[in-house]
Every structure is written in structure tokens, then in C-alpha cells.
Enzyme design. Structure first.
Site, short mmCIF file in Angstrom:
data_model
loop_
_atom_site.label_atom_id
_atom_site.label_comp_id
_atom_site.label_asym_id
_atom_site.label_seq_id
_atom_site.Cartn_x
_atom_site.Cartn_y
_atom_site.Cartn_z
N LYS A 171 1.10 -0.96 -0.17
CA LYS A 171 -0.13 -0.07 -0.25
C LYS A 171 0.33 0.89 0.09
O LYS A 171 0.51 2.76 -1.11
CB LYS A 171 -0.81 -0.15 1.31
CG LYS A 171 -2.04 1.49 1.88
CD LYS A 171 -2.75 1.34 0.03
CE LYS A 171 -3.62 3.24 -0.52
NZ LYS A 171 -4.62 3.06 1.01
N LYS A 239 -0.16 11.44 5.09
CA LYS A 239 -0.45 10.56 6.47
C LYS A 239 0.67 9.72 5.68
O LYS A 239 1.99 8.93 6.35
CB LYS A 239 -0.70 10.19 6.95
CG LYS A 239 -0.85 9.37 7.89
CD LYS A 239 -1.45 7.84 8.12
CE LYS A 239 -2.71 7.20 7.25
NZ LYS A 239 -3.47 6.37 6.90
#
Length: 296
Positions: A171, A239
Site C-alpha cells: 500500500k 500521513k
């Protein structure tokens, strides 16, 4: 059909939980946003007033929360999943976090007699709503296969990429590519506009050749209209870029373009675009070039 606890009903989690309900599972949901819980109740889910209540008696628990601190609190807190889900329960975290956090939670779950897999997703809000998410899964073979029927309800591409934490590593790579491709699309648009090109025609040409991509397809209208409703928020991509930079450091690899994309995303936040879709990187490139919000 299974008894499922679902934690986290944001713009991604809510439709994902909804698909499980529509598939006939007995789904109990929890979120700090009571309106989000009420909306899922109207679709046939049961609402819970705590994580412990949501996972009590659950055969499977799915979580979709923003970041590492939320995952640790949801799983490892006194009211959390590990302390309150039954032994043997299958725990599936679909949040995007650091690989080492997935490993930490997985070890705690194993000690409690539970199974755990990490299954972060790509596809954004539209992918969640359309149940066509790409799901990158890390964990033991048997646990991943046990989770596959749930994944197939929420997504289209399910890839078992390695042991626990591997899903999060893939990811991170996904988010690097998405951020970089958005940034390059933004630069291409500014280049074409600077040359007096009709942008719709220009994007048609790009989409039909090797430069075409899912990113361009999904974000085309955002670019054309300078409309940046999320989608996937800049704050969350910021993030994720932190995860990428940290992961590169731990893997002892140099990713020079990742650093540049991270700075562009950080710039977007400093320009007050943190709550906008990550296609707002176009606004950053326009600002650098002294252009206004309309690209002029």
C-alpha cells in the site's frame, strides 16, 4: 453468513460496511460519529455504543480507521478488539498504517488466540462505493483465505502479497505511485495550459496513449473543474507519505522522487488544502507558477 463487527465508518468504511450488510452478514458497527452509525442502522446494520459491544461474539472483525494511533487504540485498548473479540475470531485491519504496527497488532491477536490479517485498500471513495477496491493482503495463507469471502464483497482485486505487514508495504508503494502520478498530471496540465492547449482535448490525447492511467480517469473532472471535494484527503496522503519515507529508511533504499512528492503534499497542507482531495496538488503547481484557482 457471519456475525461481523465493523469499526470505522468514514467515507471509505461506511460503504464497505454497507456492502457486507447487503450481502446478508449480521453486521454490528461502531464509530465515534453517531450519525454515521445511524445511517448504517438504516441500511440494516446493528449499532453499538462501544468497540467491545461491536465485537462481542463476532466471527470476524473489520476495521477501517485513519492512522497508526487509531489502530493501536482500537485493537489494543482495554475496550479494544483483542481484549473483547472471541478466541478464534478473524481480525481484518483495512486501514493504511506502518507495516510494523500491523505486525505488533497481529502478535497481540495471536497471543489472545485470534487470527489477524492486514488488508489495506486502493480505489478511494468511488472504489469503496462501487465495491471495486484493490485489496493488498498480508498474513498466513489460511487466515487470508478465511478473509477472502469478505474481501470479495468489498473489492475486485484481492492480492495476497506476503506475510503479516506485507499488505501495508505494498500500500505504501501504491500511495507513492498515486501521489507521483497526480503530481505529474498536474504539471502536464500547467504545461499544456501555458502553451495554449485546449485542456479537455489535451487530456483526451493523454488518456488514449501510454500516459493514460486510472488516476487520470478518476481525477479528470477534478482537474478540469478545479473541484477538490474528497475523494481522498491531502491530510491522509500526507500521513501516507510519512509511512513511505520511513519505510524507505528502514529498508535502506533511496527514493528521491518520493521525497519530492512528500514535499508537494506537505505544501498542499500549508496552503490550507489538507481537507481537500489529493488532486488538489494541481493547485500547488499552479501556485508555484503564479496562477489562480482557475488556472490563469
Amino acid at each position: 453468513m457471519s456475525k461481523v463487527g465493523f469499526i470505522g465508518l468514514g467515507i471509505m468504511g461506511a460503504p464497505m460496511a454497507g456492502h457486507l450488510v447487503k450481502a446478508g452478514h449480521d453486521v454490528t458497527v461502531f464509530d465515534l460519529d453517531k450519525d454515521a452509525v445511524a445511517k448504517l442502522e438504516s441500511q440494516g446494520a446493528k449499532g453499538a455504543d462501544s468497540i467491545a459491544a461491536a465485537v462481542s461474539g463476532a466471527e470476524a472483525v473489520v476495521t477501517m480507521v485513519p492512522a497508526d494511533p487509531h489502530v493501536e487504540a482500537v485493537y489494543l485498548g482495554e475496550d479494544g478488539v483483542v481484549a473483547n473479540a472471541p478466541r478464534g475470531a478473524l481480525l481484518v485491519d483495512m486501514s493504511t498504517i506502518r507495516p510494523d504496527t500491523s505486525v505488533k497488532v497481529g502478535e497481540a491477536a495471536k497471543a489472545a488466540g485470534q487470527r489477524f490479517v492486514d488488508g489495506p485498500v486502493s480505489g478511494g471513495q468511488a472504489g469503496a462505493e462501487e465495491a471495486v477496491l484493490s485489496i493488498m493482503v498480508g498474513g498466513e495463507d489460511a487466515d487470508v483465505e478465511a478473509a477472502r469471502p469478505y474481501f470479495e464483497i468489498m473489492g475486485k482485486t484481492i492480492s495476497h502479497v506476503g506475510p503479516l505487514g506485507a499488505g501495508q508495504a505494498v500500500k505504501a508503494a501504491n500511495q507513492l505511485l498515486v501521489g507521483g502520478i497526480i503530481a505529474l498530471n498536474a504539471e502536464a496540465i500547467v504545461l499544456m495550459e501555458g502553451a495554449g492547449v485546449d485542456i479537455e482535448s489535451g487530456l483526451d490525447a493523454l488518456a488514449g496513449g501510454l500516459a493514460g492511467s486510472t488516476v487520470l480517469q478518476r481525477k479528470r473532472e477534478n482537474f478540469l473543474k478545479r473541484s477538490y471535494d474528497p475523494g481522498f484527503r491531502i491530510d491522509l496522503h500526507h500521513k501516507d507519505m510519512g509511512i513511505i519515507v520511513e519505510s524507505a529508511r528502514k529498508a535502506d533504499v533511496a527514493l528521491p522522487l518520493a521525497g519530492q512528492v512528500a514535499q508537494l503534499v506537505a505544501s498542499a497542507r500549508k496552503l490550507g488544502l489538507g481537507d481537500r482531495d489529493h488532486s488538489a496538488l494541481l493547485a500547488v503547481i499552479e501556485t508555484i507558477n503564479g496562477r489562480d484557482a482557475a488556472g490563469k
